[in-house]
Design an enzyme around this catalytic site. Sequence first.
Site, mmCIF file in Angstrom:
data_model
loop_
_atom_site.group_PDB
_atom_site.id
_atom_site.type_symbol
_atom_site.label_atom_id
_atom_site.label_comp_id
_atom_site.label_asym_id
_atom_site.label_seq_id
_atom_site.Cartn_x
_atom_site.Cartn_y
_atom_site.Cartn_z
ATOM 1 N N ARG A 12 -1.028 4.376 -7.150
ATOM 2 C CA ARG A 12 -0.010 3.872 -7.456
ATOM 3 C C ARG A 12 -0.248 2.449 -8.122
ATOM 4 O O ARG A 12 -0.785 2.032 -8.492
ATOM 5 C CB ARG A 12 0.227 3.439 -5.732
ATOM 6 C CG ARG A 12 1.110 4.135 -5.037
ATOM 7 C CD ARG A 12 0.352 4.151 -2.991
ATOM 8 N NE ARG A 12 1.547 3.181 -2.639
ATOM 9 C CZ ARG A 12 1.024 1.924 -2.533
ATOM 10 N NH1 ARG A 12 0.045 1.971 -1.521
ATOM 11 N NH2 ARG A 12 1.664 0.728 -1.740
ATOM 12 N N SER A 14 0.321 -0.446 -6.900
ATOM 13 C CA SER A 14 0.036 -1.998 -6.661
ATOM 14 C C SER A 14 -1.595 -2.136 -7.263
ATOM 15 O O SER A 14 -2.510 -1.726 -7.772
ATOM 16 C CB SER A 14 0.192 -1.754 -5.219
ATOM 17 O OG SER A 14 -0.877 -1.084 -4.679
ATOM 18 N N LYS A 82 -6.413 6.588 5.043
ATOM 19 C CA LYS A 82 -6.020 6.069 6.088
ATOM 20 C C LYS A 82 -4.432 7.005 6.122
ATOM 21 O O LYS A 82 -4.084 7.082 6.909
ATOM 22 C CB LYS A 82 -6.235 4.642 6.865
ATOM 23 C CG LYS A 82 -5.553 3.803 6.052
ATOM 24 C CD LYS A 82 -5.630 1.813 6.732
ATOM 25 C CE LYS A 82 -5.298 1.037 5.468
ATOM 26 N NZ LYS A 82 -3.746 0.906 5.479
ATOM 27 N N ASP A 83 -4.064 6.721 4.813
ATOM 28 C CA ASP A 83 -2.867 7.036 4.687
ATOM 29 C C ASP A 83 -2.623 8.873 4.024
ATOM 30 O O ASP A 83 -1.103 9.163 4.208
ATOM 31 C CB ASP A 83 -2.388 6.357 2.897
ATOM 32 C CG ASP A 83 -2.308 5.241 2.979
ATOM 33 O OD1 ASP A 83 -2.301 4.724 3.844
ATOM 34 O OD2 ASP A 83 -2.507 4.083 1.920
ATOM 35 N N THR A 125 1.883 -7.564 11.925
ATOM 36 C CA THR A 125 1.437 -7.181 10.863
ATOM 37 C C THR A 125 2.166 -5.338 11.107
ATOM 38 O O THR A 125 3.038 -5.446 11.828
ATOM 39 C CB THR A 125 0.259 -6.502 12.248
ATOM 40 O OG1 THR A 125 -0.281 -4.926 12.129
ATOM 41 C CG2 THR A 125 0.591 -6.000 13.789
ATOM 42 N N SER A 127 1.648 -2.206 11.051
ATOM 43 C CA SER A 127 0.901 -1.795 12.271
ATOM 44 C C SER A 127 0.940 -1.543 13.584
ATOM 45 O O SER A 127 0.789 -2.356 14.376
ATOM 46 C CB SER A 127 -0.456 -0.962 12.233
ATOM 47 O OG SER A 127 -1.684 -0.783 12.646
ATOM 48 N N ARG A 129 -0.863 0.530 15.502
ATOM 49 C CA ARG A 129 -2.374 0.249 15.890
ATOM 50 C C ARG A 129 -2.482 -1.255 16.758
ATOM 51 O O ARG A 129 -3.159 -1.550 17.406
ATOM 52 C CB ARG A 129 -3.334 1.189 16.095
ATOM 53 C CG ARG A 129 -4.609 1.462 15.903
ATOM 54 C CD ARG A 129 -5.858 1.591 14.158
ATOM 55 N NE ARG A 129 -5.277 1.410 12.789
ATOM 56 C CZ ARG A 129 -6.264 -0.484 13.022
ATOM 57 N NH1 ARG A 129 -6.018 -0.803 13.977
ATOM 58 N NH2 ARG A 129 -5.799 -0.825 11.736
ATOM 59 N N ARG A 130 -2.143 -1.681 15.901
ATOM 60 C CA ARG A 130 -2.898 -3.530 14.940
ATOM 61 C C ARG A 130 -2.402 -3.772 16.453
ATOM 62 O O ARG A 130 -2.541 -4.288 16.944
ATOM 63 C CB ARG A 130 -2.757 -3.783 13.985
ATOM 64 C CG ARG A 130 -3.816 -3.014 13.042
ATOM 65 C CD ARG A 130 -3.207 -3.993 11.586
ATOM 66 N NE ARG A 130 -4.151 -3.629 10.286
ATOM 67 C CZ ARG A 130 -4.596 -2.996 9.287
ATOM 68 N NH1 ARG A 130 -2.901 -3.599 8.878
ATOM 69 N NH2 ARG A 130 -5.448 -2.628 8.862
ATOM 70 N N ARG A 147 5.904 -5.987 6.495
ATOM 71 C CA ARG A 147 5.921 -5.220 5.446
ATOM 72 C C ARG A 147 5.492 -5.782 3.886
ATOM 73 O O ARG A 147 5.694 -7.425 4.224
ATOM 74 C CB ARG A 147 7.092 -4.451 4.963
ATOM 75 C CG ARG A 147 7.824 -3.017 5.895
ATOM 76 C CD ARG A 147 6.617 -2.032 5.180
ATOM 77 N NE ARG A 147 6.230 -1.303 4.039
ATOM 78 C CZ ARG A 147 7.390 -1.040 3.700
ATOM 79 N NH1 ARG A 147 8.560 -0.661 3.512
ATOM 80 N NH2 ARG A 147 6.701 -0.786 2.569
ATOM 81 N N GLY A 148 5.011 -5.320 2.924
ATOM 82 C CA GLY A 148 5.057 -5.869 1.216
ATOM 83 C C GLY A 148 3.528 -5.920 1.311
ATOM 84 O O GLY A 148 2.489 -5.140 2.551
ATOM 85 N N ASN A 149 2.679 -6.203 -0.020
ATOM 86 C CA ASN A 149 1.430 -6.303 0.067
ATOM 87 C C ASN A 149 0.636 -7.032 0.566
ATOM 88 O O ASN A 149 1.704 -7.648 0.820
ATOM 89 C CB ASN A 149 1.567 -5.506 -1.966
ATOM 90 C CG ASN A 149 2.328 -6.498 -2.669
ATOM 91 O OD1 ASN A 149 1.819 -8.272 -2.473
ATOM 92 N ND2 ASN A 149 2.607 -6.178 -3.640
ATOM 93 N N THR A 152 2.043 -10.351 -0.600
ATOM 94 C CA THR A 152 3.211 -11.052 0.048
ATOM 95 C C THR A 152 3.381 -11.059 2.028
ATOM 96 O O THR A 152 3.262 -12.020 2.043
ATOM 97 C CB THR A 152 4.023 -10.026 0.160
ATOM 98 O OG1 THR A 152 4.382 -9.551 -1.718
ATOM 99 C CG2 THR A 152 5.535 -9.926 0.901
ATOM 100 N N ARG A 153 1.662 -10.453 2.635
ATOM 101 C CA ARG A 153 1.877 -10.523 3.846
ATOM 102 C C ARG A 153 1.079 -12.113 3.565
ATOM 103 O O ARG A 153 1.254 -12.496 4.936
ATOM 104 C CB ARG A 153 0.943 -9.211 3.757
ATOM 105 C CG ARG A 153 1.668 -8.387 4.468
ATOM 106 C CD ARG A 153 1.208 -7.140 4.963
ATOM 107 N NE ARG A 153 1.608 -5.816 3.880
ATOM 108 C CZ ARG A 153 1.956 -4.602 5.795
ATOM 109 N NH1 ARG A 153 1.174 -5.036 6.754
ATOM 110 N NH2 ARG A 153 2.721 -4.077 4.965
ATOM 111 N N CYS A 246 0.684 13.434 21.220
ATOM 112 C CA CYS A 246 0.382 12.123 21.738
ATOM 113 C C CYS A 246 0.717 11.054 20.231
ATOM 114 O O CYS A 246 -0.341 11.453 19.152
ATOM 115 C CB CYS A 246 -0.772 11.590 22.536
ATOM 116 S SG CYS A 246 -1.386 9.700 22.466
#
Length: 312
Positions: A12, A14, A82-83, A125, A127, A129-130, A147-149, A152-153, A246
Amino acid sequence: MTGHPALRIGTRSSLLALTQTGTVADDLRRLTGRPVEIVPITTDGDVLTGSLSQMGGTGVFVTALRAALLDDRCDVAVHSLKDLPTTGVLGLQHVTPVRQDPRDALCSRAGHRLADLPHGARVGTGSPRRAAQLRLVRPDLDVVDIRGNIDTRLGRVHPETGDLDAVVLAAAGLNRIGREHAITELISVVDMAPAPGQGALAVETRTTLLESDAVVRRAFSDLEDPATSLSVLAERALLSRLEAGCAAPVGTHATVSDGLLSLHAVVARPDGSEQLRHQQSVEVADTSTAEAIALGEAVADHFLSLGAASFI
């Protein structure tokens, strides 16, 4: 090794992806003695808007890279592990280099730690999970989907222009692109269990290339870190088993120490109202892949026996 064509590495575009790929490219140049070419690939996760869960979650950053491998538009692809979906793709294999810091990091506009954030603070976040674990630790927080890179976050918590009090990001990503100065707290894996495979990379290629090219095969073998491999195998086996029954946020962290593989995991309700925790260990050698997978599945079965499938 002169005369060999360049190894084409798909990635990618990024900053984080290019930085990760650059590290792998340097390793492959050193291990093979061959030139390396970076091939930018656009994925669904780069062009679609909305939350990651609405876009399909795991796999949105991976499918296009894998298609490029299978279509022979590149020879190697570099993913954040993780992706990577837990289901493999016929004709592709990956290795896992040494894992970086698996923890989540709090980046606060005013320099707060998680426990010190003001009541009702807005924390961003992307996520589930987070978000679930934030609500478990601090149910008073206003958790905002973003969202965002990375930059950006981080802009959302700029001291002058930010609209959030804090964001939570993967420490490994911040470290890899030199943004560690933004971290105000590295959150304990007890308070926030990471995503399966967080902090690790997956370096993927075609099985046929490994079978036909001894130099590439040896380089991939040298890239693999046995302790990381066993740890993420256990974590991903847990996720794979749970995904069948689940849909709840899952956090997990495995480590290898003195021949013992230990797996700690959390399954939470998305709203943070309830959680299940479990930890289990097994003795391993560097080649104990079956034992690592069995450990992850055993912990998942423990959760399912306690009703984790209802945590949706």
